[in-house]
Structure formats: structure tokens, C-alpha cells
Design an enzyme around this catalytic site. Structure first.
Site, short mmCIF file in Angstrom:
data_model
loop_
_atom_site.label_atom_id
_atom_site.label_comp_id
_atom_site.label_asym_id
_atom_site.label_seq_id
_atom_site.Cartn_x
_atom_site.Cartn_y
_atom_site.Cartn_z
N ASP A 409 0.86 -1.20 0.00
CA ASP A 409 0.00 0.00 0.00
C ASP A 409 0.89 1.24 0.00
OD1 ASP A 409 -2.32 1.57 0.23
OD2 ASP A 409 -2.43 1.36 2.40
N GLU A 412 2.66 5.04 -3.98
CA GLU A 412 2.64 5.99 -5.13
C GLU A 412 3.96 6.73 -5.25
OE1 GLU A 412 0.17 5.66 -2.86
OE2 GLU A 412 -0.92 4.35 -4.23
N ASP A 483 -8.88 3.22 -2.78
CA ASP A 483 -9.94 3.65 -1.88
C ASP A 483 -11.20 4.13 -2.58
OD1 ASP A 483 -8.12 2.99 -0.02
OD2 ASP A 483 -7.59 5.05 0.52
O1 MIG Z 1 -4.00 6.14 4.42
O2 MIG Z 1 -3.69 0.95 5.69
O3 MIG Z 1 -5.90 2.02 0.25
O4 MIG Z 1 -6.86 -0.15 1.70
O5 MIG Z 1 -6.91 0.08 4.50
C1 MIG Z 1 -4.76 5.00 4.35
C2 MIG Z 1 -4.87 1.69 5.79
C3 MIG Z 1 -3.85 3.82 4.16
C4 MIG Z 1 -5.01 2.97 2.25
C5 MIG Z 1 -5.43 1.73 1.53
C6 MIG Z 1 -6.46 1.02 2.35
C7 MIG Z 1 -5.91 0.70 3.72
C8 MIG Z 1 -5.45 1.98 4.41
N1 MIG Z 1 -4.48 2.66 3.56
#
Ligand code: MIG
Length: 753
Positions: A409, A412, A483
């Protein structure tokens, strides 16, 4: 075309590369294979090595080069390219049909507003990115011909057909509800596909800097592509329809590899399972309700202070214990890993990374710091092999605990104190460069590292899920669409988004079922589980603070509907697995827009509310609140209603009753579809029998069977069956390849008879 180049003077051929010299510059044309030509102007770097491809993909294609009256023509058996003054190009099919040519007029750039107006608009919270002057290193402008429709481009929001919209490639984590006017989301997959009236082509713009693509929004006569830096570097792929373009593109960037069978099972996740009890409760409830479940995800909650590669023993118990007990219940644990590593003396990731110089630095050479979940953090420079190997090795910690897959996650990369400045120093192997070039590659390289680590450590086919990526990441990772929210229009967007991801090489993709942000409703969860039950990655996930989203949070009817469709998924697992097996060779996705198989049917070019699973299954879910019947378009041929067996003629719209527990599903005539008995999880019982669902008509189907886990199939440890139903509707079975324990029983079950 580009006026700065001037007159075409001469050309020079060196093997499969043709260098065209103009009065003011040079352009390189490379015949990669008979249907692919690469066009390069090395503004930035002469011997740039693409990150999307693992090796040079050139084949020895036959072609000829002719020069006549200031024009150079390159002719292969599938494609003709005519090059003229000012770097003007025209691409034709082998039979001389125009595919696309450069637009020779000026771009009609709309007048920008004044800075004063802009400031006022900004103060009021309007998005003014549209009004700012583009920063452009180069641009290519090509004509849009009557009947052209556009597809591909990865995860972009909006509809199936991208015509008349504008997009940007800059991996972005935007918290607002994603709408069709969003220019960029998490992924940069710059493969544009154009389906013409009776031909198709693709252009893969291989440039990792911020780039833009405007598909007739500025002016319906042309589309353009611009980038802020880097080389002009694109691959032109010629074909008859989108299947050829998918095949050419995945030839270049790789296909999605065959995953482990259990990764195709149902998965539950939530940000906010805060301790072992939370996890146990969810898993036990699935078993109690007899809803199949294969995977439970551990979001950032499981770590100590969000430090990657740590485990919070206080809330989750001794390392390994919870994972062992989950595995004993047939549930595989997947843990999240973010790239940002906490800046904290004494934390091994911070100490090692700092000492070895593995983190990105600012332009003065100091380690760059920005905040993410653990607070101030550093960012590993995945552009360097040494750093990727270090990161890959760290996964041993997770594997030793019993982790079955890794979810990447925030890559980017996302950061809380504004975006990383463009001049933060990253490397492309040993070439020093900046964030501006490596941003769109960050998730790609992180996934590659994760994939390689897990592969070496487990010997199994790695299960990696990533949010950010670039073209070619499909070789290492599955993707989810980030998201989304519990909104009906996000349920609607799932189909075009996943279908376009599929065309763009990502056969293994999915969306957060039920929606991540905002509160889900009982009806929305039912419709989402119905619509998503054939999506390759099938995971219910939701955000901390939103309404809890496991099926039983919404009452008995919702539990029953969830069970019905999750069981349906388990029934069709061998078919989905076969599609992955075939896709590893063909590049074709699992979830397909109808336009892929019915290119000549004008009704399906803009169809956003139905999809195909392979060629045999058509899914037409209800996507609107309160609706209990829907119009279904069936393309040419004969179709059978999966639920009733009713025979329906295609090439027409029909009205289908669809109460809350019904998702309209149709099976094409002359299909054979392998199915398994429903289990609570993959591995609960041996898959020793297969039932072939058959619809009337002659049929032929190839079915793959192996251990579903490792690479033994690549050494021959698999069976390949050929099933044939003849005109007297008798089933014949041939074993084309035998290398695995065969089924004990093969039965046929008719639909529509
Ligand atoms: O700033 O890890 O897209 O699936 O649950 C949020 C917490 C960070 C974004 C991800 C989401 C995840 C969440 N993350």
C-alpha cells in the site's frame, strides 16, 4: 508531426532499426515484430532501458524499407508506416487501411484565464489544474477518425470508452470520491487502445515522467499525448481487434502469471481489526455461517507503531501463533507492507537503511524525510537492485511467521506532508535521477522486490497485491483499485475499471467489495457481492470508522445472499483458474468487456454495465439502488439463463427480473464450464472430481489441473484435458498431457435441456 524537425534527409538501417535523419534531428524506428514498431526520439537518455519489459523483445521480423520522394516507408507483413517531413507518420494495416496519422493542423488550445481569476477560483476550492499551462517536453498529436473508440489506460476512473476524456499519468492517492472527471488514480499504465470501425491499434507510451493524454477533449478531431521529460518512446501495435492489441501489449510487458488457486477464493479485510480476538471473531463467524473464506488481511493495525516487518505481540499474541491457528482453520494470512520506514534510531529497518545508504535523499544528499503512518519516515530507493534485494530479504521475517501473501500500500508513494518534491534523489540502477522520473515506477519496483523475495523464500507463486504500479507490474503483482467508497456509482465504476485494467495486462485485479470509505448498506453489499463474484480478486474491505462490513452486520438475508454468491464463486473456481492458465500465454484477461469479443457490434462499444468471464459467461448485475429488474443486452448467438435454463436469442435487449438475491447470468450456447463442489476454503477437500456445466450445442474445452501452488507445472506436473461434446451431445475426454493425479470422476450437467 513536429515542425522543429524540418525536411527528411535520409535514412540508415542497422538490423531492425531505421534511423531517419531530418534537417534538425533524428528519429529511430525499430521493427520489434511484424505487428509492432517502436518510435523513439532520445531527448533524455540515449540508451534508456524500459522498466516495463524484462528484456529486449525484438524478433527477427521480415520487413522492407523504401524511400520515395521525401518519404520513407517501413513495410512488414502486418503493418505499413510512412514517414515524411517534420516527423510526420502514417500507420496503415497490411491491406492499406489507414489506422492513424499525425494531425497536421495546430492544436486549438483554449484560452487560459488570468492569474487573478485563477487565484480566486483556487480560493473558492475549484480545481484549476485544467487552466494551467502544460509543461511539455514533447507532444504527439494524432487524428481521431470517424468510428474510433478508446480503451485501456489502466485504472482510470469513468467509463469503458475513454473517448473525449483527458487523463494524466502520475500515481496519485486522492481521498475524495473518485469520479469520472479524475485525471489520475494510483496507477500509470499508458497503453491506449483504439478500436476502429474494422481494425484496431494500440500505442504504449513508455515514459515514466508525468504525462498527459487527451482523447479528443480539447478537440474531437485529434488526440494528443505529452510528457514533461524523458524520451519520446512509443510502441505502435497493429491489429484487427482488441484481442490483437492485448496480445501485442502483453507480448511486450508480460502476461499475468498463473496464481495459486486459494488466492482466487474469497477474502475478508478491514482496516481496524485491532487484535487477535477481532480476527478470530471474523474467521469463526465465516465458518459458523458456512460462508467460504480463504484469506484474512492484516491491515496496518498488526504492526508495532506501524513499523514495517514488526509484529505487535501485545495485541496479536506471540509471533506465528495466530497465523498457525488461522491456517488450522484453512485461512491464509496476508499482511500489509507500506514502503515508508519509521525514522527511529534502534529500529533495524531504519538503522540498516541509513547505514547502507538505501533511502532516497534530498538534493543535498541528506536522507529525505516525510510523514506516513509511523510518523517521520524514510523511503527506500527501489530503483537500485541492492535495495530491492535488501527489501526482498526482509520478507523472510513474514514468511517465517506464516504469512501467505503481501499487500503493498501507499507506494505511489503517498506522504502526509505534501508530495515528495520532484528533485528528491532516486536512482535508476546506477544512474542518479529524481523523483520526477521514478515516481510512477515506485510501486512497480517495490512489487518486483516483494515478488522476488516471496518467490525465493516460499517456492510458491507469490501473492502480492499492490495499489500503485506501472506498465508491466502484472508480472509481479495483482492490483486493487484503492480507496473506493460505499457508493452506488462506485459499484457501477467497478465494471469499466476492472475491464480496462484487464485489457491493460492486469488480469488479476479487484475492487474493495462493499466499498472502502463511507457506510455500506445491506442492499449495496448484496449487489456488490453479486456484481463482484467473478472479479478476479474478490475481497471485502472497508475503512476504520465506517460501518462494519462483514455480511452478518446487515442481517440474515444479506448473510444468505453473500453465501449464495460466494458459493457460486467456489463452484466456478476451476473455470477462473483455467482462464488464468490460458491468460499466462495469451495475455487475455479473466473479466472482459463485451467489446473484446464482439468488436463489430456497435451496441457493446459503450457498454458499462455487463461483462464477460472468459467467453462463456455473461454477467449483468443490478447496479442501482432499489432496482429489481434490468435490461440485459445479449450479443449475437444463443444464450442460456444460468438460473432458469431458459434459451434466449442474442443480438437483442431483454428485460430480466432481478430481485435482491438475483444477479442475471447467461451461459453461451455450446459451452463447457468446469465446476467444483463448494468447499469452505481451497484445500479443505481434494478436488478429485469435476462437473462440466454444458449448454446445448457442440463444444470443445481445454482444462488445466495441477497442485495449484508452486511451479511444478512448469516442469510438466499438470494434466491437460480436452473435453468435446459432439453433435449427439455425448462427452469425449482426452488427456492431452498427463503429469498429475487425475480426477476420479468427471460428470456433465446440462443447462437448458
Ligand atoms: O491512508 O492501511 O488504500 O486499503 O486500508 C490509508 C490503511 C492507508 C489505504 C489503503 C487502504 C488501507 C489503508 N491505507
Amino acid at each position: 508531426m513536429d515542425n522543429r524537425f524540418g525536411k527528411l534527409i535520409s535514412y540508415e538501417q542497422n538490423k531492425n532499426q531505421i534511423k531517419v535523419t531530418y534537417a534538425n534531428g533524428e528519429v529511430f524506428f525499430t521493427v520489434v515484430k511484424d505487428d509492432i514498431i517502436r518510435v523513439t526520439v532520445p531527448y533524455f537518455c540515449k540508451d534508456y532501458i524500459s522498466k516495463a519489459m524484462e528484456q529486449d523483445k525484438s524478433q527477427d521480423a521480415e520487413f522492407s524499407v523504401q524511400k520515395s520522394a521525401e518519404k520513407v516507408a517501413i513495410v512488414t507483413s502486418k503493418l505499413q508506416l510512412v514517414i515524411a517531413d517534420n516527423f510526420t507518420t502514417e500507420f496503415y494495416s497490411a491491406d492499406g487501411q489507414l489506422l492513424v496519422r499525425d494531425y497536421c493542423g495546430d492544436r486549438t488550445v483554449e484560452k487560459r484565464v488570468s492569474w487573478e481569476t485563477m487565484e480566486m477560483l483556487e480560493a473558492e476550492g475549484h480545481d484549476t489544474s485544467n487552466l494551467q499551462e502544460d509543461q511539455i517536453r514533447f507532444q504527439i498529436v494524432k487524428t481521431i477518425e470517424d468510428g474510433d473508440d478508446f480503451y485501456g489506460l489502466g485504472d482510470k476512473s469513468g467509463f469503458m470508452n475513454k473517448k473525449h476524456y483527458e487523463y494524466e499519468n502520475w500515481n496519485s492517492d486522492l481521498p475524495q470520491a473518485h469520479n469520472e472527471d479524475f485525471k489520475a488514480l494510483y496507477k500509470s499504465v499508458p497503453i491506449l487502445m483504439c478500436l476502429k470501425k474494422s481494425a484496431a491499434y494500440g500505442i504504449f507510451f513508455d515514459n515514466t515522467f508525468r504525462s498527459k493524454i487527451n482523447l479528443g477533449k480539447e478537440n474531437p478531431e485529434y488526440y494528443f499525448y505529452t510528457a514533461e521529460e524523458g524520451n519520446l518512446d512509443y510502441y505502435f501495435i497493429a491489429g484487427t481487434d482488441l484481442r490483437d492489441i492485448v496480445s501485442g501489449y502483453t507480448y511486450l510487458t508480460g502476461t499475468t502469471p498463473l496464481p495459486q488457486m486459494w488466492t482466487l477464493g474469497y477474502q475478508q479485510s478491514r482496516w481496524g481489526y485491532e487484535c487477535a480476538d477481532d480476527i478470530n471473531y471474523v474467521v469463526d463467524n465465516y465458518r459458523k455461517e458456512q460462508i467460504p473464506l480463504d484469506v484474512i488481511h492484516f491491515d496496518i493495525d498488526y504492526m508495532e507503531h506501524y513499523k514495517v516487518f514488526t509484529w505487535d505481540e501485545k495485541n496479536y499474541g506471540p509471533k506465528g501463533e495466530l497465523f498457525d491457528s488461522l491456517r488450522a482453520r484453512g485461512v491464509k494470512p496476508v499482511t500489509i507492507i507500506d514502503p515508508g520506514t519509521k525514522l527511529e534510531k534502534g529500529y533495524f529497518m531504519c538503522d540498516e537503511g541509513t547505514e547502507k545508504g538505501y533511502f532516497a535523499t534530498d538534493k543535498d544528499g541528506d536522507i529525505y524525510v516525510n510523514a506516513v503512518w509511523p510518523g517521520d519516515s524514510n523511503f527506500p530507493d527501489f530503483g537500485r537492485e541492492e535495495v530491492r534485494n535488501w527489501w526482498a530479504d526482509k520478507h523472510q521475517i513474514l514468511v517465517d511467521m506464516g504469512v501467505a501473501g503481501v499487500w503493498n500500500d501507499m507506494n505511489e508513494p503517498a506522504s502526509f506532508h505534501g508530495e515528495l518534491p520532484q528533485d528528491v534523489v532516486f536512482y535508476d540502477e546506477d544512474r542518479k535521477t529524481t523523483h520526477a522520473e521514478m515516481h510512477n515506477l515506485y510501486g512497480h519496483l517495490m512489487s518486483k522486490s516483494t515478488f522476488e523475495g516471496l518467490k525465493a523464500q516460499t517456492g510458491k507463486r507469490p501473492f502480492v497485491i499492490t495499489r500503485a504500479c506501472y506498465a508491466g507490474t502484472q508480472k509481479y503483482s495483482t492490483v486493487w483499485t484503492g480507496d473506493n467508497q460505499s457508493l452506488w456509482h462506485h459499484l457501477q465504476m467497478m465494471i469499466p475499471q476492472l475491464c480496462n485494467l484487464g485489457l491493460s495486462g492486469f488480469a488479476f485485479c479487484g475492487t474493495d467489495v462493499g466499498g472502502f470509505g463511507a457506510d455500506c448498506t445491506p442492499e449495496l453489499l448484496c449487489r456488490w457481492i453479486e456484481a463482484g463474484c467473478f472479479s478476479p480478486l474478490f475481497r471485502n474491505h472497508s475503512a476504520k470508522g465506517t460501518k462494519k462490513q462483514e455480511p452478518w452486520r446487515f442481517g440474515q438475508e444479506v448473510v444468505d445472499i453473500n453465501r449464495k454468491y460466494i458459493e457460486l464463486r467456489y463452484k466456478f473456481l476451476p473455470y477462473i483458474y483455467d482462464l488464468f492458465y490460458q491468460g499466462e500465454t495469451t495475455g487475455l484477461p479473466v473479466m472482459r468487456p463485451l467489446v473484446l469479443h464482439y468488436p463489430n457490434d456497435p451496441e457493446v462499444r459503450d457498454l458499462n454495465s455487463e461483462y464477460l468471464v472468459g467467453e462463456a459467461i455473461l454477467v449483468a448485475p443490478v447496479l442501482e439502488q432499489g432496482v429489481t429488474r434490468r435490461m440485459v443486452y445479449l450479443p449475437e448467438g444463443v444464450w442460456y439463463d444460468y438460473w432458469t435454463g431458459e434459451r434466449v436469442e442474442g443480438k437483442q435487449y431483454i428485460l430480466r427480473e432481478a430481485p435482491i438475491d438475483v444477479c442475471p447470468i447467461y451461459i453461451k450456447a455450446g459451452s463447457l464450464i468446469p465446476t467444483y463442489d463448494v468447499v469452505q476454503y481451497v484445500g479443505e477437500k481434494p478436488y478429485d472430481r469435476v462437473t462440466l456445466l454444458a449448454t446445448p450445442g457442440e463444444a470443445r474445452y481445454t482444462h488445466f489441473q495441477d497442485n495449484g501452488e508452486d511451479y511444478a507445472y512448469q516442469e510438466g506436473a499438470y494434466n491437460l484435458y480436452e473435453f468435446v461434446v459432439d453433435e449427439s451431445e455425448k462427452l469425449h475426454t482426452n488427456m492431452i498431457h498427463k503429469g498429475y493425479t487425475p480426477y476420479e470422476e468427471i460428470t456433465i450437467q446440462w443447462i437448458g435441456k
